[in-house]
Each structure stands twice: as C-alpha cells, then as structure tokens.
Scaffold this active site. Structure first.
Site, PDB file in Angstrom:
ATOM      1  N   HIS A  16     -39.986   8.956  27.675  1.00  0.00           N
ATOM      2  CA  HIS A  16     -39.250   7.824  28.248  1.00  0.00           C
ATOM      3  C   HIS A  16     -39.057   6.756  27.162  1.00  0.00           C
ATOM      4  O   HIS A  16     -37.966   6.226  27.000  1.00  0.00           O
ATOM      5  CB  HIS A  16     -40.017   7.256  29.439  1.00  0.00           C
ATOM      6  CG  HIS A  16     -39.265   6.235  30.213  1.00  0.00           C
ATOM      7  ND1 HIS A  16     -37.996   6.452  30.719  1.00  0.00           N
ATOM      8  CD2 HIS A  16     -39.595   4.963  30.579  1.00  0.00           C
ATOM      9  CE1 HIS A  16     -37.584   5.375  31.355  1.00  0.00           C
ATOM     10  NE2 HIS A  16     -38.527   4.456  31.277  1.00  0.00           N
TER      11      HIS A  16
ATOM     12  N   HIS B 184     -31.151   2.285  26.526  1.00  0.00           N
ATOM     13  CA  HIS B 184     -31.768   2.561  27.823  1.00  0.00           C
ATOM     14  C   HIS B 184     -30.689   2.460  28.887  1.00  0.00           C
ATOM     15  O   HIS B 184     -30.235   1.357  29.230  1.00  0.00           O
ATOM     16  CB  HIS B 184     -32.895   1.574  28.097  1.00  0.00           C
ATOM     17  CG  HIS B 184     -33.762   1.961  29.255  1.00  0.00           C
ATOM     18  ND1 HIS B 184     -33.435   2.984  30.124  1.00  0.00           N
ATOM     19  CD2 HIS B 184     -34.951   1.472  29.707  1.00  0.00           C
ATOM     20  CE1 HIS B 184     -34.369   3.109  31.040  1.00  0.00           C
ATOM     21  NE2 HIS B 184     -35.307   2.199  30.801  1.00  0.00           N
TER      22      HIS B 184
ATOM     23  N   GLU C  50     -47.443   5.364  27.928  1.00  0.00           N
ATOM     24  CA  GLU C  50     -46.904   6.725  27.944  1.00  0.00           C
ATOM     25  C   GLU C  50     -47.580   7.589  26.882  1.00  0.00           C
ATOM     26  O   GLU C  50     -47.899   8.761  27.142  1.00  0.00           O
ATOM     27  CB  GLU C  50     -45.391   6.725  27.727  1.00  0.00           C
ATOM     28  CG  GLU C  50     -44.803   8.131  27.826  1.00  0.00           C
ATOM     29  CD  GLU C  50     -43.289   8.181  27.689  1.00  0.00           C
ATOM     30  OE1 GLU C  50     -42.702   9.238  28.002  1.00  0.00           O
ATOM     31  OE2 GLU C  50     -42.687   7.169  27.263  1.00  0.00           O
TER      32      GLU C  50
ATOM     33  N   CYS D 274     -35.387   3.233  36.734  1.00  0.00           N
ATOM     34  CA  CYS D 274     -35.102   4.062  35.559  1.00  0.00           C
ATOM     35  C   CYS D 274     -35.410   5.543  35.755  1.00  0.00           C
ATOM     36  O   CYS D 274     -35.151   6.342  34.853  1.00  0.00           O
ATOM     37  CB  CYS D 274     -35.865   3.527  34.351  1.00  0.00           C
ATOM     38  SG  CYS D 274     -35.541   1.782  34.053  1.00  0.00           S
TER      39      CYS D 274
ATOM     40  N   PHE E 184     -39.435   1.053  37.390  1.00  0.00           N
ATOM     41  CA  PHE E 184     -40.121  -0.073  38.004  1.00  0.00           C
ATOM     42  C   PHE E 184     -40.735   0.358  39.342  1.00  0.00           C
ATOM     43  O   PHE E 184     -40.243   1.254  40.019  1.00  0.00           O
ATOM     44  CB  PHE E 184     -39.144  -1.217  38.255  1.00  0.00           C
ATOM     45  CG  PHE E 184     -38.873  -2.074  37.043  1.00  0.00           C
ATOM     46  CD1 PHE E 184     -39.447  -1.791  35.812  1.00  0.00           C
ATOM     47  CD2 PHE E 184     -38.034  -3.166  37.143  1.00  0.00           C
ATOM     48  CE1 PHE E 184     -39.209  -2.589  34.713  1.00  0.00           C
ATOM     49  CE2 PHE E 184     -37.772  -3.975  36.041  1.00  0.00           C
ATOM     50  CZ  PHE E 184     -38.360  -3.681  34.821  1.00  0.00           C
TER      51      PHE E 184
ATOM     52  N   LYS F 253     -33.884   6.850  22.965  1.00  0.00           N
ATOM     53  CA  LYS F 253     -33.242   5.585  23.316  1.00  0.00           C
ATOM     54  C   LYS F 253     -32.843   4.748  22.105  1.00  0.00           C
ATOM     55  O   LYS F 253     -32.061   3.805  22.243  1.00  0.00           O
ATOM     56  CB  LYS F 253     -34.140   4.796  24.272  1.00  0.00           C
ATOM     57  CG  LYS F 253     -34.222   5.438  25.663  1.00  0.00           C
ATOM     58  CD  LYS F 253     -35.080   4.648  26.611  1.00  0.00           C
ATOM     59  CE  LYS F 253     -35.055   5.230  28.026  1.00  0.00           C
ATOM     60  NZ  LYS F 253     -35.631   6.582  28.109  1.00  0.00           N
TER      61      LYS F 253
END
Length: 403
Positions: free
Chosen positions: A297, A331, A308, A168, A390, A326
């Site tokens: 994010h 996403h 986060e 991502c 990831f 998002k």
C-alpha cells in the site's frame, strides 16, 4: 460468504487502466519499467498550498447525449478505460453479455470521490448566482452509484450494479464483491475495479490531516513526508473459470479485515493489515512462501509505511520482494486497490517485479525486502497487493497465472 469458506478463483478476461502517465496497460507497464514519477503540477483547479498530483491530462471522451445527466469527470475517465482500443475491454464485455445474457453480467465499482468535483463546481455556481446549475443532478453525478450505473447503461448490462466506498481499499473490495457474485452463482461475469478523480475536498482534507507532501512522495524512505493525491482507474472483467476468453490470469482471493482502531490511523501493531494478508492466504489455500511478490500500500506517510512494514515482516519475514508504486502513479484513493491490482497483473504478464519510485534511503526500521529498481523474475506466478483504508478497512488481493 464468510471468511472461513474457500472461494473459487475467477478468471480475468480483460483489464485496463488510466493514470497520470497515460491510458492503457502498455503506458502503465512502460512507466513501471522506467520507474519515474508521472506526477506534476495541478491544473484542474487552484489550491492554497503546493503539492504534486497525479492529474490525467489526456482528453476525456464525451458521454453520449442520451446519458448526459451522468456526465462527470469520474464517468468520463471510466469510459476512457472501457473504450481504450488497445486493451479490448468493451469487446470482452460485449462478448460476455452475448455469451451469458446481459442479466448475468454485473457491475461493481469502488470509488471515494465519485462526482464530487462536479458538485463542488455546482456549489460555486450557487454561491455566485444564488442557484444551482439547471443540469446538475446529485444522484447521477455525485452519488457513489452514479459511475457504475452509467457503465451499466452504457454497456447495456442488466445484472447487479452497485458501488463500494471504503476509502483507499474501495477498489480491492469491489473486486472481492465481484468474485463473490460469481462464486455464489448470481453472475457469470462482472465488470469491476475502481475509479477516482481529483477534487478539492480530498486534497484540502488530507492537507488538514497533515498527510500531504509538498514534494514528490517517497514511499518507504526514512525521509518520507506524505502522500501525493492522484486520479486514476483500474477496470477488470472477471468471469467464471474456463471462459472462452480466459486471459490466463485469475483472482484467487481477497482477504478482508476491519480493525476499526481509529478514523484515519491503522492499529499500531498492524493487526488489521496482518489479518487481511492472512485471510487472503487462507482463502486461497496458500502458504506465505508461495507468494512471489507483494505490491505494498506504501502511501509514503510516516505512520502507515512503518506499520505496514512491520505487518508484512510478521507474515512473510524478510525474503519476499515487496515494492510500492505510488511514487509513480500517486495515491488514487478509491481506485488504488484496483489500479494496483492491474499493476500486479502486469507483473505476472511481463514476469518482472516493479521498483519503488522515490525511494532514496530505506528506513532502517523496515526489515522487509523492499525492491528499489524493477528487475525480471521469470518464476513469478502469484502476487499479493495490499490496500488499507481509513477506519481500518483493509484488503489484500491475490492474483495468479493459471494453466
């Protein structure tokens, strides 16, 4: 370039985007102002579970016959962005190639799915007919480099050309790579960004990890239940500063880190996220108080949003306006960093802070200043955008207006 050297800012001379709500900067800006979800039911293929997705529903352009081996949903979505007349991206690329020479213009694209949708369809044919389709070529459709290579040929460019795939954070890290190519004198301009399209593997895979929401996602909400997968693209033309087509925006720096804590979970103390944000600030020569807005994010998963929020509070305290987009665009995985870089540029262009669509009840554990609804902020000049992938692949991107 190592993380201790100071990069030169690069000019953003053109940029555009595609997302579930439409094509081009104007459509994306309008969606941000309305702060309403563009997500809906999946029509591209069937799934054994329910989840809203961000499916691009406008007709996609056909790839010309000479390049038909590169035909994929990914390449066609990228072409739609390049050719969208309202944003002038193809004209800007043509101008850069004429000015510097095609060998001085590179292509660096982030992706996580590439042409995987076509590969899945090809294997359906294999199972049904015991043979792969005659026109299927793995290297020109499925492989990560397929879309950037298509763009390079389509646009008659001859500089470095490659893909970045770090989950991502791919789109943001592609922008970082493009900046380095210009800084180190390898290129004078680079077409960069990210493109990702829907496929069965990502939807089923995230569902198996219990990260998919059955309803519209709710970033930063105490009742968040997971992500909504989407497709999209954000493409930018970066050039060395003082280019004739300078739009007045610049990429200052991209801070990168890799905490490598877990295959699919960030470090519980947010060490990688903190390092990425701090690296971006240091590389740009800025203090936390000089950032006007941060695009989170904010995937709407239980763990990621919490970590986060902690990391952002540690770096910036509770005063900086932050929000997540998002809930509107979904996403977009490998395109997320680039598409949300475009959102950051729109925030600068229109002097506003986007809201957080889907947020109804802010998690009380979060101590950062989460913005619910869009509001104007005439002094906004520098924006950070976070992308965390990831494997702990993290990137924090800084963009700014410049005189």
């Amino acid at each position: 370039m190592n993380q201790h050297s100071v990069p030169n800012p690069v000019a953003v001379t053109a940029f555009s985007a595609a997302f579930a709500g439409g094509l081009g900067r104007k459509a994306l800006y309008q969606a941000l102002l309305e702060n309403e979800s563009a997500l809906g039911a999946l029509t591209l293929f069937q799934l054994p579970f329910d989840t809203p997705v961000g499916e691009f529903r406008e007709p996609l352009p056909e790839i010309r016959p000479e390049l038909r081996n590169y035909t994929s949903r990914n390449a066609r979505l990228a072409l739609a962005v390049v050719d969208f007349p309202g944003d002038g991206l193809r004209d800007a690329i043509r101008s850069a190639a004429h000015r510097y020479g095609p060998q001085r213009v590179g292509v660096v694209i982030g992706t996580s799915t590439s042409g995987l949708f076509e590969t899945e369809s090809a294997y359906e044919t294999l199972l049904r007919e015991n043979t792969m389709p005659d026109d299927f070529c793995f290297l020109t459709r499925h492989a990560y480099q397929a879309t950037p290579r298509f763009l390079q040929i389509e646009l008659e460019l001859e500089g470095p050309c490659y893909a970045v795939s770090t989950a991502c954070s791919s789109g943001a890290k592609a922008v970082a790579a493009a900046q380095r190519l210009i800084q180190n004198g390898i290129c004078d301009a680079v077409l960069t960004g990210g493109v990702d399209t829907l496929c069965r593997l990502t939807l089923r895979g995230f569902h198996s990890l219990e990260l998919i929401s059955a309803s519209l996602c709710r970033p930063m909400d105490k009742n968040r239940t997971g992500i909504n997968i989407a497709e999209g693209a954000g493409l930018l033309l970066l050039e060395k500063m003082n280019s004739p087509d300078d739009s007045g925006f610049a990429v200052l720096a991209v801070g990168e880190s890799c905490d490598a804590y877990h295959m699919s979970s960030p470090h519980p103390d947010g060490l990688g996220a903190i390092k990425a944000m701090e690296n971006a600030l240091r590389l740009a020569g800025l203090k936390p108080g000089q950032i006007d807005y941060l695009n989170l994010h904010a995937t709407a998963t239980e763990v990621n949003d919490r970590i986060e929020a902690r990391a952002v509070h540690q770096v910036f305290g509770d005063g900086l306006p932050v929000s997540g987009s998002k809930g509107i665009i979904g996403h977009t995985l490998g395109a997320a960093g680039a598409l949300e870089c475009v959102i950051s540029l729109l925030a600068l262009e229109h002097r506003f802070v986007p809201g957080t669509c889907g947020l109804r009840d802010l998690d009380r554990e979060f101590r950062c200043n989460v913005v619910w609804e869009p509001f104007p902020e005439l002094q906004i000049r520098t924006v950070m955008s976070n992308s965390f992938g990831f494997g702990g692949n993290n990137a924090s991107l800084l963009v700014s207006c410049h005189p």
